[in-house]
Design an enzyme around this catalytic site. Structure first.
Site, PDB file in Angstrom:
ATOM      1  N   GLU A 184       0.875  -1.174   0.000  1.00  0.00           N
ATOM      2  CA  GLU A 184       0.000   0.000   0.000  1.00  0.00           C
ATOM      3  C   GLU A 184       0.911   1.222   0.000  1.00  0.00           C
ATOM      4  O   GLU A 184       1.740   1.386   0.909  1.00  0.00           O
ATOM      5  CB  GLU A 184      -0.927   0.028   1.217  1.00  0.00           C
ATOM      6  CG  GLU A 184      -1.926   1.171   1.112  1.00  0.00           C
ATOM      7  CD  GLU A 184      -2.729   1.384   2.385  1.00  0.00           C
ATOM      8  OE1 GLU A 184      -3.811   1.969   2.289  1.00  0.00           O
ATOM      9  OE2 GLU A 184      -2.261   0.999   3.462  1.00  0.00           O
ATOM     10  N   ASP A 223      -4.078  10.880   7.732  1.00  0.00           N
ATOM     11  CA  ASP A 223      -2.795  10.424   8.258  1.00  0.00           C
ATOM     12  C   ASP A 223      -2.371  11.212   9.489  1.00  0.00           C
ATOM     13  O   ASP A 223      -2.575  12.426   9.578  1.00  0.00           O
ATOM     14  CB  ASP A 223      -1.712  10.541   7.180  1.00  0.00           C
ATOM     15  CG  ASP A 223      -1.946   9.566   6.037  1.00  0.00           C
ATOM     16  OD1 ASP A 223      -2.236   8.396   6.342  1.00  0.00           O
ATOM     17  OD2 ASP A 223      -1.867   9.969   4.871  1.00  0.00           O
ATOM     18  N   TYR A 232     -10.706  -2.218   3.497  1.00  0.00           N
ATOM     19  CA  TYR A 232      -9.829  -1.649   4.523  1.00  0.00           C
ATOM     20  C   TYR A 232     -10.662  -1.396   5.778  1.00  0.00           C
ATOM     21  O   TYR A 232     -11.436  -0.456   5.849  1.00  0.00           O
ATOM     22  CB  TYR A 232      -9.222  -0.335   4.006  1.00  0.00           C
ATOM     23  CG  TYR A 232      -8.036   0.178   4.804  1.00  0.00           C
ATOM     24  CD1 TYR A 232      -8.094   0.319   6.186  1.00  0.00           C
ATOM     25  CD2 TYR A 232      -6.858   0.538   4.160  1.00  0.00           C
ATOM     26  CE1 TYR A 232      -7.013   0.791   6.910  1.00  0.00           C
ATOM     27  CE2 TYR A 232      -5.770   1.027   4.868  1.00  0.00           C
ATOM     28  CZ  TYR A 232      -5.852   1.150   6.239  1.00  0.00           C
ATOM     29  OH  TYR A 232      -4.783   1.625   6.946  1.00  0.00           O
TER      30      TYR A 232
END
Length: 275
Positions: A49, A60, A175
């Site tokens: 990934e 993030d 995910y």
């Protein structure tokens, strides 16, 4: 079969689950990033990934945000990222390669042009982190046009509509995030993913991969025991890169970073193998 299907079939035959490392393309430099990714694959990564550096990575945490800045400060761009992806694909023709992206970066290039570039670079999947399922149709349409798997995040508070949408529109893998918030190294083990795992499987969603906060073999084992198909680890790997980096240069000690990465990947990959 596509690369994800081949990967999960081969793992199932060995009674293994997947370990997928995450890194930012070009972190800390183009050349070192390639060496790092080569090491991840050589050490046992089942898929990759990767992220193209973007100035506002909303999903993030601080560690990966710092990695993005390192890469951008050292000249990494969208064009250079696709150059690097092509090299990675040439060196590793069979491993699934996924991109974690943000919509603004895709829209800046144009949806069709972006997914065409992904196909030409040998990318297998794209996860658009800041596009909710209800707004994903244009991205899914273009992705499928170029045989790129659209990946979706299943949040901890997923509704039945979200679960069914992931099953209907997702490809490659699902995910599953272990907690709300952003990425980062988290020592807290959560088991409340059990319900979402059961619902995703009942709906027929793509293979479930758990991410966010997985940094140790024990954490990987904890989530894998819930019956998922694999785990993703990113912030812990990016932290290793940072600790070996000297600003304005290549990794100050690539000779010690690569063995450290090999040890980390080997440890987490061992969690995916039968006892």
């Amino acid at each position: 079969m596509n690369r994800y299907q081949q990967c999960f079939q081969q793992l199932a035959e060995k009674q293994e689950q997947a370990f997928i490392p995450f890194v930012v393309l070009g972190d800390p430099t183009f050349e070192d990033s390639l060496a790092i990714i080569d090491q991840l694959v050589a050490s046992g990564a089942d898929a990759l990934e990767l992220s193209i550096p973007f100035s506002d990575p909303l999903a993030d945490g601080p560690e990966i945000q710092t990695a993005v800045l390192r890469a951008m400060d050292n000249g990494m761009s969208v064009a250079r990222s696709f150059e690097l992806l092509k090299i990675i694909r040439e060196r590793h023709p069979h491993i699934p390669i996924g991109l974690l992206m943000y919509a603004n970066l895709i829209n800046a290039k144009g949806l069709s042009a972006f997914y065409q570039a992904c196909k030409e670079a040998g990318v297998d999947s794209v996860l658009v982190a800041d596009v909710p399922l209800r707004e994903a149709k244009p991205f899914v349409t273009e992705a499928r046009k170029y045989n790129i798997a659209p990946i979706f995040i299943c949040p901890p508070d997923a509704t039945e509509e979200t679960i069914e949408g992931i099953a209907a529109q997702g490809e490659g893998y699902t995910y599953l995030v272990s907690r709300a918030g952003v990425t980062g190294v988290d020592q807290t083990l959560l088991s409340d993913a059990t319900d979402n795992i059961a619902r995703l499987k009942k709906a027929g969603a793509p293979p479930i991969i758990q991410g966010f906060g997985i940094a140790t073999k024990a954490q990987a084992e904890h989530y894998l025991a819930l019956g998922i198909e694999g785990v993703i680890s990113g912030s812990a790997i990016v932290k290793l890169i940072r600790t070996h980096y000297q600003e304005g240069a290549h990794c100050s000690d690539l000779a010690t970073l690569l063995p450290a990465l090999a040890e980390f990947v080997t440890s987490l990959k061992s969690a995916t193998k039968p006892a």
